[in-house]
Scaffold this active site. Structure first.
Site, PDB file in Angstrom:
ATOM      1  N   GLN A  36       0.794  -1.229   0.000  1.00  0.00           N
ATOM      2  CA  GLN A  36       0.000   0.000   0.000  1.00  0.00           C
ATOM      3  C   GLN A  36       0.824   1.276   0.000  1.00  0.00           C
ATOM      4  OE1 GLN A  36      -2.568  -1.737   3.292  1.00  0.00           O
ATOM      5  NE2 GLN A  36      -4.074  -0.507   2.230  1.00  0.00           N
ATOM      6  N   HIS A  56      -2.016  -4.806 -12.903  1.00  0.00           N
ATOM      7  CA  HIS A  56      -1.521  -4.654 -14.276  1.00  0.00           C
ATOM      8  C   HIS A  56      -2.366  -5.430 -15.283  1.00  0.00           C
ATOM      9  CE1 HIS A  56       2.568  -3.701 -12.258  1.00  0.00           C
ATOM     10  NE2 HIS A  56       1.864  -2.601 -12.467  1.00  0.00           N
ATOM     11  N   ASP A  69       2.169   1.015  -8.153  1.00  0.00           N
ATOM     12  CA  ASP A  69       3.524   0.958  -8.701  1.00  0.00           C
ATOM     13  C   ASP A  69       4.438   1.952  -7.981  1.00  0.00           C
ATOM     14  OD1 ASP A  69       2.539  -0.871 -10.479  1.00  0.00           O
ATOM     15  OD2 ASP A  69       2.847   0.345 -12.285  1.00  0.00           O
ATOM     16  N   ARG A  94       4.014  -0.012  12.975  1.00  0.00           N
ATOM     17  CA  ARG A  94       3.731  -1.322  12.398  1.00  0.00           C
ATOM     18  C   ARG A  94       3.805  -1.213  10.878  1.00  0.00           C
ATOM     19  NH1 ARG A  94      -1.912  -4.398  11.450  1.00  0.00           N
ATOM     20  NH2 ARG A  94      -0.915  -6.180  10.454  1.00  0.00           N
ATOM     21  N   HIS A 139       1.215  -9.198   4.502  1.00  0.00           N
ATOM     22  CA  HIS A 139       0.087  -8.280   4.378  1.00  0.00           C
ATOM     23  C   HIS A 139      -0.377  -8.306   2.912  1.00  0.00           C
ATOM     24  CE1 HIS A 139      -1.918  -4.768   6.621  1.00  0.00           C
ATOM     25  NE2 HIS A 139      -2.544  -4.867   5.470  1.00  0.00           N
ATOM     26  N   ASN A 183      -1.595 -10.801   8.294  1.00  0.00           N
ATOM     27  CA  ASN A 183      -2.604  -9.771   8.512  1.00  0.00           C
ATOM     28  C   ASN A 183      -3.937 -10.196   7.930  1.00  0.00           C
ATOM     29  OD1 ASN A 183      -3.287  -6.908   9.297  1.00  0.00           O
ATOM     30  ND2 ASN A 183      -3.951  -6.964   7.156  1.00  0.00           N
ATOM     31  N   GLU A 184      -4.958 -10.237   8.769  1.00  0.00           N
ATOM     32  CA  GLU A 184      -6.327 -10.516   8.346  1.00  0.00           C
ATOM     33  C   GLU A 184      -6.448 -11.768   7.475  1.00  0.00           C
ATOM     34  OE1 GLU A 184      -8.309  -7.095   6.734  1.00  0.00           O
ATOM     35  OE2 GLU A 184      -7.904  -5.871   8.501  1.00  0.00           O
ATOM     36  N   ASN A 323      -7.638  -6.414  14.458  1.00  0.00           N
ATOM     37  CA  ASN A 323      -7.976  -5.300  13.569  1.00  0.00           C
ATOM     38  C   ASN A 323      -9.481  -5.087  13.669  1.00  0.00           C
ATOM     39  OD1 ASN A 323      -5.347  -5.578  12.711  1.00  0.00           O
ATOM     40  ND2 ASN A 323      -5.839  -5.887  10.545  1.00  0.00           N
ATOM     41  N   TYR A 325     -12.818  -2.263  12.719  1.00  0.00           N
ATOM     42  CA  TYR A 325     -13.284  -1.023  12.101  1.00  0.00           C
ATOM     43  C   TYR A 325     -14.766  -0.751  12.291  1.00  0.00           C
ATOM     44  CZ  TYR A 325      -8.836  -0.797   9.606  1.00  0.00           C
ATOM     45  OH  TYR A 325      -7.504  -0.729   9.305  1.00  0.00           O
ATOM     46  N   GLU A 395      -5.091  -2.630  14.283  1.00  0.00           N
ATOM     47  CA  GLU A 395      -5.602  -1.629  13.336  1.00  0.00           C
ATOM     48  C   GLU A 395      -6.935  -1.105  13.828  1.00  0.00           C
ATOM     49  OE1 GLU A 395      -6.032  -2.787   9.209  1.00  0.00           O
ATOM     50  OE2 GLU A 395      -4.047  -3.705   9.156  1.00  0.00           O
TER      51      GLU A 395
END
Ligand SMILES: *[C@@H]1O[C@H](CO)[C@@H](O)[C@H](O)[C@H]1NC(C)=O
Length: 499
Positions: A36, A56, A69, A94, A139, A183-184, A323, A325, A395
């Site tokens: 990310q 891509h 990219d 992290r 991740h 992660n997740e 995590n 949200y 998170e």
């Protein structure tokens, strides 16, 4: 408003501001992930990841047809990121290691000198600034070569991941004492194998569940590698980071489906690790066996664990990584009711409809509905189900659009969710040991591209220099970290009139 145990009371004009301290030793951090933010997707000898391939080859997969990219160009601008981390006074940062940057061919026979140099620089840079590195091994950026060999549905990936983890521990464990293996896992398997995230395979019935088993075994093998080969020397701590929403029943009649939806959505990834018995959640295991039989399968689509596998996975944690949200209201779907693929993982498998409440505000991410009490409820539930485990919130955060700096909605989100963390600690005696804001920076938000922004710092993606700028929320979070306390009042906000 729920009144807290009041530690300090300040009088500002005719407004009362209550100040509530976090427990001694409570750690504050912020998080990012490699794909990310880094960019440098083809720098030096880096291998291709499943996200490189996806953006891509299928640009329509991403809402704004963008890619990562370059992203935040943190591959080149990492010192700038560390400056921001230091500016906020964070205890830890992290970030994740890109598997194909460290092992360009996916396998441990060839380690990239450039990858090693890059992560060494970030780790040493953090430590020089008095910030602890918290490192995620996976991740979501699987080496494409491993995907071509079946990815997370191939049982051999368990050892491939353990090999990768051993390389990372060998290179960095002398300076990194907190690790997140994966992660997740729910996003990896249910997102990746319901066509919502890379690799974009649609095979919820079989693929997602094979992935679930292998991701858990891979996590556990990496945990055991650390225990056996590194723990005595470095005394570090490891866990996995599960993404869990708070699920509550719509009516009293919906309790049973809610319990099953919780087990399907996150118990599947927690019970094997954290429960005393290990293995799949029993109610879910029965449900999946019955369902598979009805569908004509010779065995459960939820792949069985052997006794050895149950023992391997059980207890493979030093803390609970969470995590969180958002929240959902669960009800049983009406007969014949069609539920969309985006309705949540429990929809198709269980016939559970996931709804939200009208007063839960929506962030820029359509899935992110704001219900702060959900976090406290979830923390209590984790303690109730798995005992008095140390919990690190790995998170939590809020998305908006564009790069405006005046982000009072995000400040309110952090304030309200942190208030619920404090209530869980002070009122419910849940052992929360730290909190991680997602995210340090605006970044590539997977299939949303750059249309939703989670950053405490904005990034101008139209400028080649990718300038970062502090949002109001960065200053707010900095003040919480400095004070080690929350001042429980509302920020004036035209969109949110909770006074
Ligand atoms: C790396 O990717 C960029 C596009 O992001 C491309 O323009 C460039 O030619 C590539 N470099 C190499 C060495 O392949």
């Amino acid at each position: 408003m729920c009144l807290l145990v009041v530690v300090g009371v300040l009088a500002v004009a005719n407004e009362r501001v209550d100040s509530q301290s976090f427990p001694p030793g409570f750690q504050f951090g912020a998080a990012t992930s490699a794909y990310q933010i880094e960019g440098g997707w083809n720098a030096s000898d880096k291998g291709e990841s499943i996200w490189d391939r996806m953006v891509h080859s299928r640009p329509d997969f991403i809402d704004d047809r963008s890619n990562a990219d370059v992203a935040c160009d943190s591959y080149n601008l990492w010192e700038e990121d560390l400056r921001l981390v230091q500016e906020m006074g964070l205890d830890f940062y992290r970030f994740s290691i890109s598997w194909p940057r460290l092992l360009p061919h996916g396998f441990s026979n060839k380690i990239s000198e450039d990858g090693r140099r890059y992560y060494n620089a970030v780790i040493d840079g953090l430590r020089a600034r008095g910030v602890a590195p918290v490192v995620t091994l996976y991740h979501w950026d699987l080496p494409q070569r491993l995907q071509d060999l079946g990815g997370w549905t191939n049982p051999l990936i368990v050892e491939w991941f353990a090999d990768y983890a051993r390389v990372a521990f060998t290179l960095f464990a002398d300076r990194v004492s907190t690790w997140i293996t994966i992660n997740e896992p729910g996003s990896v398997c249910d997102g990746g194998y319901r066509g919502l995230l890379a690799p974009g395979v649609r095979d919820r019935e079989i693929g997602a569940l094979l992935c679930t088993k292998h991701v858990l075994l891979a996590h556990a093998r990496a945990y055991r590698v650390y225990q056996e080969e590194f723990k005595a020397k470095y005394l570090g701590e490891l866990s996995i980071a599960n993404q869990e929403s708070w699920y509550e029943p719509k009516t009293d009649q919906d309790m049973e489906i809610t319990l099953l939806a919780r087990e399907y959505s996150f118990g599947r990834y927690s019970h094997p690790i954290y429960s005393a018995a290990g293995g799949w959640p029993p109610a879910l295991e029965r449900y999946m066996a019955d369902n598979s039989k009805k569908e004509g399968y010779p065995r459960s689509r939820l792949p069985a664990f052997t006794q050895d596998e149950i023992q391997l996975v059980k207890g493979s944690f030093d803390f609970y990584g969470l995590n969180h949200y958002t929240s959902r209201v669960v009800r049983a779907a009406a007969p014949g009711e069609s539920l969309s693929r985006r309705a949540g993982v429990a929809a198709e498998e269980l016939g559970a409809a996931l709804e939200t409440r009208p007063h839960w505000k929506t962030a820029a991410s359509s899935w992110l509905k704001v219900n702060p009490e959900g976090l406290r409820n979830l923390l209590k539930l984790i303690k109730q189900q798995y005992g008095d485990v140390k919990i690190l919130i790995t998170e939590n955060g809020y998305s908006d659009t564009g790069h405006q700096l005046d982000d009072h909605d995000r400040i309110n989100y952090y304030k309200d969710y942190l208030e619920q963390v404090l209530l869980a600690v002070t009122e419910d005696a849940v052992r929360v040991v730290g909190y991680t804001a997602w995210s340090l920076l605006d970044n590539f938000e997977w299939t949303s591209g750059y249309t939703s922004r989670f950053g405490l710092y904005s990034v101008d993606f139209t400028s080649p220099m990718r300038p970062r700028a502090a949002r109001a929320s960065a200053r707010y979070y900095t003040s919480v970290v400095r004070a080690r306390a929350l001042r429980v009042t509302r920020v004036a906000d035209t969109h949110n009139a909770t006074a």
